[in-house]
Write a protein that holds these residues in place. Structure first.
Motif, PDB file in Angstrom:
ATOM      1  N   ILE A   1       0.823  -1.210   0.000  1.00 14.50           N
ATOM      2  CA  ILE A   1       0.000   0.000   0.000  1.00 14.50           C
ATOM      3  C   ILE A   1       0.861   1.265   0.000  1.00 14.50           C
ATOM      4  CG2 ILE A   1      -1.918  -1.182   1.124  1.00 14.50           C
ATOM      5  CD1 ILE A   1      -1.210   0.299   3.703  1.00 14.50           C
ATOM      6  N   LEU A   2       2.086   1.196   0.553  1.00 10.78           N
ATOM      7  CA  LEU A   2       2.955   2.378   0.528  1.00 10.78           C
ATOM      8  C   LEU A   2       3.450   2.674  -0.884  1.00 10.78           C
ATOM      9  CD1 LEU A   2       5.064   1.985   3.797  1.00 10.78           C
ATOM     10  CD2 LEU A   2       3.227   3.615   3.339  1.00 10.78           C
ATOM     11  N   LEU A   3       3.492   1.656  -1.745  1.00 12.96           N
ATOM     12  CA  LEU A   3       3.886   1.878  -3.136  1.00 12.96           C
ATOM     13  C   LEU A   3       2.892   2.764  -3.885  1.00 12.96           C
ATOM     14  CD1 LEU A   3       5.302  -1.525  -4.425  1.00 12.96           C
ATOM     15  CD2 LEU A   3       6.474   0.669  -4.378  1.00 12.96           C
ATOM     16  N   LYS A   4       1.694   2.905  -3.349  1.00 11.39           N
ATOM     17  CA  LYS A   4       0.687   3.738  -3.981  1.00 11.39           C
ATOM     18  C   LYS A   4       0.895   5.223  -3.676  1.00 11.39           C
ATOM     19  CE  LYS A   4      -2.741   0.014  -3.443  1.00 11.39           C
ATOM     20  NZ  LYS A   4      -2.812  -0.380  -4.856  1.00 11.39           N
ATOM     21  N   ASP A   5       1.938   5.549  -2.893  1.00 14.86           N
ATOM     22  CA  ASP A   5       2.204   6.937  -2.487  1.00 14.86           C
ATOM     23  C   ASP A   5       0.961   7.583  -1.890  1.00 14.86           C
ATOM     24  OD1 ASP A   5       4.857   6.859  -3.327  1.00 14.86           O
ATOM     25  OD2 ASP A   5       4.343   7.446  -5.363  1.00 14.86           O
ATOM     26  N   PRO A   6       0.376   6.994  -0.826  1.00 14.67           N
ATOM     27  CA  PRO A   6      -0.876   7.529  -0.286  1.00 14.67           C
ATOM     28  C   PRO A   6      -0.675   8.843   0.457  1.00 14.67           C
ATOM     29  CG  PRO A   6      -0.053   5.792   1.130  1.00 14.67           C
ATOM     30  CD  PRO A   6       0.861   5.828  -0.072  1.00 14.67           C
ATOM     31  N   ASN A   7      -1.742   9.648   0.494  1.00 18.47           N
ATOM     32  CA  ASN A   7      -1.749  10.866   1.296  1.00 18.47           C
ATOM     33  C   ASN A   7      -2.387  10.617   2.660  1.00 18.47           C
ATOM     34  OD1 ASN A   7      -2.832  12.216  -1.775  1.00 18.47           O
ATOM     35  ND2 ASN A   7      -0.731  12.371  -1.024  1.00 18.47           N
ATOM     36  N   LEU A   8      -3.141   9.512   2.779  1.00 18.86           N
ATOM     37  CA  LEU A   8      -3.758   9.124   4.048  1.00 18.86           C
ATOM     38  C   LEU A   8      -3.703   7.605   4.162  1.00 18.86           C
ATOM     39  CD1 LEU A   8      -5.387   9.817   6.616  1.00 18.86           C
ATOM     40  CD2 LEU A   8      -7.468   9.637   5.233  1.00 18.86           C
ATOM     41  N   LEU A   9      -3.250   7.116   5.313  1.00 17.75           N
ATOM     42  CA  LEU A   9      -3.068   5.691   5.542  1.00 17.75           C
ATOM     43  C   LEU A   9      -4.119   5.203   6.548  1.00 17.75           C
ATOM     44  CD1 LEU A   9      -0.992   3.586   4.557  1.00 17.75           C
ATOM     45  CD2 LEU A   9       0.350   4.075   6.609  1.00 17.75           C
ATOM     46  N   ILE A  10      -4.810   4.100   6.220  1.00 18.77           N
ATOM     47  CA  ILE A  10      -5.824   3.523   7.107  1.00 18.77           C
ATOM     48  C   ILE A  10      -5.413   2.084   7.425  1.00 18.77           C
ATOM     49  CG2 ILE A  10      -8.266   3.001   7.412  1.00 18.77           C
ATOM     50  CD1 ILE A  10      -8.842   5.081   5.219  1.00 18.77           C
ATOM     51  N   LEU A  11      -5.274   1.775   8.710  1.00 18.27           N
ATOM     52  CA  LEU A  11      -4.812   0.456   9.152  1.00 18.27           C
ATOM     53  C   LEU A  11      -5.854  -0.152  10.076  1.00 18.27           C
ATOM     54  CD1 LEU A  11      -1.150   1.484  10.120  1.00 18.27           C
ATOM     55  CD2 LEU A  11      -1.941   0.668   7.903  1.00 18.27           C
ATOM     56  N   ASP A  12      -6.315  -1.367   9.736  1.00 15.39           N
ATOM     57  CA  ASP A  12      -7.322  -2.055  10.544  1.00 15.39           C
ATOM     58  C   ASP A  12      -6.672  -3.216  11.287  1.00 15.39           C
ATOM     59  OD1 ASP A  12      -9.658  -2.905  11.651  1.00 15.39           O
ATOM     60  OD2 ASP A  12     -10.586  -3.594   9.792  1.00 15.39           O
ATOM     61  N   GLU A  13      -6.546  -3.065  12.600  1.00 16.76           N
ATOM     62  CA  GLU A  13      -5.939  -4.073  13.469  1.00 16.76           C
ATOM     63  C   GLU A  13      -4.569  -4.520  12.946  1.00 16.76           C
ATOM     64  OE1 GLU A  13      -7.109  -4.762  16.274  1.00 16.76           O
ATOM     65  OE2 GLU A  13      -9.284  -4.564  16.268  1.00 16.76           O
ATOM     66  N   PRO A  14      -3.617  -3.595  12.773  1.00 18.67           N
ATOM     67  CA  PRO A  14      -2.334  -3.965  12.172  1.00 18.67           C
ATOM     68  C   PRO A  14      -1.457  -4.844  13.052  1.00 18.67           C
ATOM     69  CG  PRO A  14      -2.240  -1.699  12.949  1.00 18.67           C
ATOM     70  CD  PRO A  14      -3.664  -2.158  13.118  1.00 18.67           C
ATOM     71  N   THR A  15      -1.723  -4.891  14.369  1.00 17.29           N
ATOM     72  CA  THR A  15      -0.858  -5.668  15.256  1.00 17.29           C
ATOM     73  C   THR A  15      -1.354  -7.091  15.463  1.00 17.29           C
ATOM     74  OG1 THR A  15      -2.036  -4.856  17.223  1.00 17.29           O
ATOM     75  CG2 THR A  15      -0.104  -3.607  16.502  1.00 17.29           C
ATOM     76  N   ASN A  16      -2.460  -7.447  14.835  1.00 19.04           N
ATOM     77  CA  ASN A  16      -2.964  -8.824  14.974  1.00 19.04           C
ATOM     78  C   ASN A  16      -1.911  -9.842  14.521  1.00 19.04           C
ATOM     79  OD1 ASN A  16      -5.378  -7.969  15.974  1.00 19.04           O
ATOM     80  ND2 ASN A  16      -6.619  -8.637  14.236  1.00 19.04           N
ATOM     81  N   HIS A  17      -1.691 -10.860  15.313  1.00 13.49           N
ATOM     82  CA  HIS A  17      -0.805 -11.988  14.980  1.00 13.49           C
ATOM     83  C   HIS A  17       0.670 -11.588  14.903  1.00 13.49           C
ATOM     84  CE1 HIS A  17      -4.619 -13.820  14.065  1.00 13.49           C
ATOM     85  NE2 HIS A  17      -4.816 -13.003  13.048  1.00 13.49           N
ATOM     86  N   LEU A  18       1.038 -10.419  15.442  1.00 12.51           N
ATOM     87  CA  LEU A  18       2.444 -10.002  15.380  1.00 12.51           C
ATOM     88  C   LEU A  18       3.160 -10.345  16.681  1.00 12.51           C
ATOM     89  CD1 LEU A  18       2.369  -6.461  13.698  1.00 12.51           C
ATOM     90  CD2 LEU A  18       2.370  -8.731  12.643  1.00 12.51           C
ATOM     91  N   ASP A  19       4.434 -10.708  16.565  1.00 11.51           N
ATOM     92  CA  ASP A  19       5.236 -10.916  17.761  1.00 11.51           C
ATOM     93  C   ASP A  19       5.705  -9.558  18.286  1.00 11.51           C
ATOM     94  OD1 ASP A  19       7.574 -10.138  16.300  1.00 11.51           O
ATOM     95  OD2 ASP A  19       7.685 -12.165  15.486  1.00 11.51           O
ATOM     96  N   LEU A  20       6.340  -9.567  19.455  1.00 10.48           N
ATOM     97  CA  LEU A  20       6.725  -8.313  20.107  1.00 10.48           C
ATOM     98  C   LEU A  20       7.685  -7.498  19.259  1.00 10.48           C
ATOM     99  CD1 LEU A  20       7.151  -9.489  23.821  1.00 10.48           C
ATOM    100  CD2 LEU A  20       5.243  -8.229  22.809  1.00 10.48           C
ATOM    101  N   ASP A  21       8.663  -8.166  18.634  1.00 12.11           N
ATOM    102  CA  ASP A  21       9.632  -7.445  17.807  1.00 12.11           C
ATOM    103  C   ASP A  21       8.937  -6.749  16.638  1.00 12.11           C
ATOM    104  OD1 ASP A  21      11.717  -8.185  19.412  1.00 12.11           O
ATOM    105  OD2 ASP A  21      12.312  -9.912  18.190  1.00 12.11           O
ATOM    106  N   SER A  22       7.969  -7.443  16.026  1.00 13.55           N
ATOM    107  CA  SER A  22       7.260  -6.850  14.889  1.00 13.55           C
ATOM    108  C   SER A  22       6.403  -5.669  15.323  1.00 13.55           C
ATOM    109  CB  SER A  22       6.371  -7.907  14.212  1.00 13.55           C
ATOM    110  OG  SER A  22       7.152  -8.946  13.661  1.00 13.55           O
ATOM    111  N   VAL A  23       5.770  -5.772  16.497  1.00 11.64           N
ATOM    112  CA  VAL A  23       4.964  -4.658  17.007  1.00 11.64           C
ATOM    113  C   VAL A  23       5.852  -3.453  17.298  1.00 11.64           C
ATOM    114  CG1 VAL A  23       3.491  -3.873  18.904  1.00 11.64           C
ATOM    115  CG2 VAL A  23       3.151  -6.142  17.933  1.00 11.64           C
ATOM    116  N   ASN A  24       7.001  -3.702  17.910  1.00 12.18           N
ATOM    117  CA  ASN A  24       7.930  -2.604  18.207  1.00 12.18           C
ATOM    118  C   ASN A  24       8.412  -1.930  16.924  1.00 12.18           C
ATOM    119  OD1 ASN A  24       7.751  -3.041  20.978  1.00 12.18           O
ATOM    120  ND2 ASN A  24       9.504  -4.436  21.010  1.00 12.18           N
ATOM    121  N   TRP A  25       8.727  -2.761  15.918  1.00 13.23           N
ATOM    122  CA  TRP A  25       9.156  -2.195  14.639  1.00 13.23           C
ATOM    123  C   TRP A  25       8.057  -1.351  14.023  1.00 13.23           C
ATOM    124  CZ3 TRP A  25       7.045  -2.453   9.804  1.00 13.23           C
ATOM    125  CH2 TRP A  25       7.816  -1.938   8.759  1.00 13.23           C
ATOM    126  N   LEU A  26       6.806  -1.852  14.046  1.00 14.07           N
ATOM    127  CA  LEU A  26       5.684  -1.130  13.446  1.00 14.07           C
ATOM    128  C   LEU A  26       5.436   0.191  14.168  1.00 14.07           C
ATOM    129  CD1 LEU A  26       3.402  -1.140  11.361  1.00 14.07           C
ATOM    130  CD2 LEU A  26       1.973  -2.325  13.035  1.00 14.07           C
TER     131      LEU A  26
END
Length: 511
Positions: A302-327
């Motif tokens: 989705i970032l390849l679309k060069d958006p002006n507004l980003l919408i994220l629905d439950e982005p941390t679902n199923h992520l480990d701690l390292d991935s959540v920290n990175w996000l």
């Protein structure tokens, strides 16, 4: 040479030779006698495009001349300038005609020239309501997302958060109300909860990321189709057909420039590196990545679309701690305004600058939305303070209602007090009418969630589980080797680690 007529040839040339050949054609034409002046030239050589404005100052002839067949197509702007002022007007006219309202994002009014982001952005929801069948989900929702916002949508499951996110993204139309966007042509990108379903496990990382650029791929295919048409004999022999193909090719090339089609490879590499993937990862299949890395793939698309507004629905679902920290760190570093649906309190605390609370005003009623400035912790304090204030108003009103009812009961049959009785009766109705400005709605208490584990069967005190020298894996993938651990009565043990390291497998082995 007759100016409006293009040339279409089949000779394949390299970029440098193509440019040299184009310049030779222009010089040849510019030296011919005549009364006009060439003010703009557009040359298409295979997939490359060269544009030159006001580079030739000598008059050119409208007489048809034989020109070497070295370029695929040449198109010229209008002729008739006689002064420097007229030249400037004509150049502007050509630019306007060429764009036809489809200027690139970086040159749109109110947009930053370098980043393509608008200098100011707002998406305003006005009186939004939505119904599924006979079920009212949202009612009278009013708030705005503006430049600099990282807005969190919070509320109970089933309260309408995802529905609201889809309305903002334009995926669904609200039953009533309006959405006002400023500027009108802003681009939105939506990372849905179900983005996993769009991933093809058999694609490589590069192929999967590029799958998010379907519009760009379509443009490239259109250009290729036009080039093949120009090589057809019947097209070359029919000026009208050739002109139609060239017009379509020009339009596609304008789109290609605007959407940065020719930079696809470099854009994919840039976003891939931004997400933390290495060069060695580009040819790995999607199926080999863990949940956290798959989330990064979805985000990259989705970032390849060069958006002006980003919408994220439950982005941390199923992520480990390292991935959540990175996000968390990645989102905070972005300058793009965003709307985030999440139940993760710590994530909302670290990322969000404001919170929109989506909840009903009364049990059984549709949800509305209230915006609070600050992160999730500040929101909880503000909401608690607001609840206390509303509770005081409610208690005060109920006290007044009780007093009025007692007075009315006392003077119900007193004719001398009939006027006062009618006034108090009217006042009581207004205080109990939800549409009246004197009405105070009772604040809804948050329902606390309770659960308990059933009592375990009786067992002796001490060690109840032991693992010694456990080794396990799937095929050539060894998850753990010579693992040793013990569990005793009263222990509360957390098993942590990156996704794909074998935590769930360990549980299944213990069962």
């Amino acid at each position: 040479y007759h100016i409006p007529t293009p040339l279409a040839m089949k000779v394949p040339l390299g970029r440098t030779m193509a440019l040299a050949a184009c310049l030779a054609v222009l010089v040849c034409i510019s030296l011919a006698p005549g009364s006009g002046r060439l003010t703009h030239a557009h040359i298409a050589v295979k997939s490359h495009r060269f544009s030159m404005s006001s580079v030739l100052k000598r008059p050119i002839s409208r007489t048809r001349r034989q020109v070497p067949h070295v370029v695929q197509s040449v198109r010229f702007g209008k002729l008739t300038s006689k002064s420097a002022v007229e030249d400037a007007d004509i150049e502007q006219e050509i630019k306007d005609k060429k764009g036809k309202g489809r200027r690139a994002a970086s040159s749109r009014a109110g947009f930053d020239k370098d980043t393509g982001q608008p200098s100011y952005l707002s998406v305003t929801l006005k009186d939004i309501s939505h119904t599924y069948g006979v079920q009212d989900v949202l009612e009278d929702v009013n708030f705005a997302v503006t430049t600099g916002d990282r807005l969190g949508l919070v509320g109970a499951n089933g309260g309408g958060k995802t529905t609201l996110a889809k309305i903002i993204a334009g995926d669904i139309e609200p039953t009533s109300g309006t959405i006002v966007k400023q500027p009108k042509d802003i681009k939105l990108a939506f990372l849905r909860q179900e983005f996993w379903d769009d991933l093809d496990p058999e694609r490589t990382l590069k192929e999967e990321i590029m799958a998010g650029m379907s519009e760009e791929v379509k443009i490239l295919k259109g250009i290729s189709d036009c080039e093949k048409e120009l090589e057809l004999k019947e097209v070359q022999e029919d000026p009208d057909k050739m002109q139609k193909v060239l017009d379509r090719l020009m339009d596609l090339q304008d789109q290609a420039e605007r959407t940065k089609v020719y930079q696809m490879e470099s854009r994919v590499d840039t976003v891939r590196n931004m997400m933390g993937f290495t060069e060695a990862d580009r040819d790995m299949k999607v199926s080999r990545f863990s949940g956290g890395w798959k989330m990064r793939i979805g985000l990259a698309k989705i970032l390849l679309k060069d958006p002006n507004l980003l919408i994220l629905d439950e982005p941390t679902n199923h992520l480990d701690l390292d991935s959540v920290n990175w996000l968390e760190q990645f989102l905070v570093e972005q300058k793009i305004p965003m709307v985030i649906v999440s139940h993760d309190r710590e994530f909302l605390d670290k990322v969000c600058t404001s919170i929109v609370d989506v909840e009903p005003l009364a049990p059984g009623s549709p949800s509305t939305a209230v915006k609070y400035e600050g992160n999730y912790s500040k929101f909880l304090r503000q909401k608690s303070q607001k609840f206390d204030e509303m509770q005081k108003k409610w208690d005060l009103q109920q006290k007044k209602v009780k007093e009025i009812k007692q007075w009315m009961q006392k003077f119900r049959n007193n004719e001398a007090m009939s006027t006062q009785y009618a006034q108090r009766e009217k006042k009581l109705k207004e205080m109990q009418d939800p549409k009246s400005r004197d009405y105070v709605r009772r604040p809804m208490k948050v329902q606390k969630f309770f659960f308990r584990f059933p009592d375990p069967p009786r067992c002796p005190q001490g060690e109840i589980l032991a693992a010694e020298g456990v080794t396990h894996g799937y095929g050539d993938n060894l998850l753990f080797e010579d693992a040793n651990f013990r569990a005793s009565t009263g222990n509360k043990i957390s098993i942590i680690g990156p996704n794909g390291m074998g935590k769930s497998t360990l549980f299944r082995l213990m069962q």
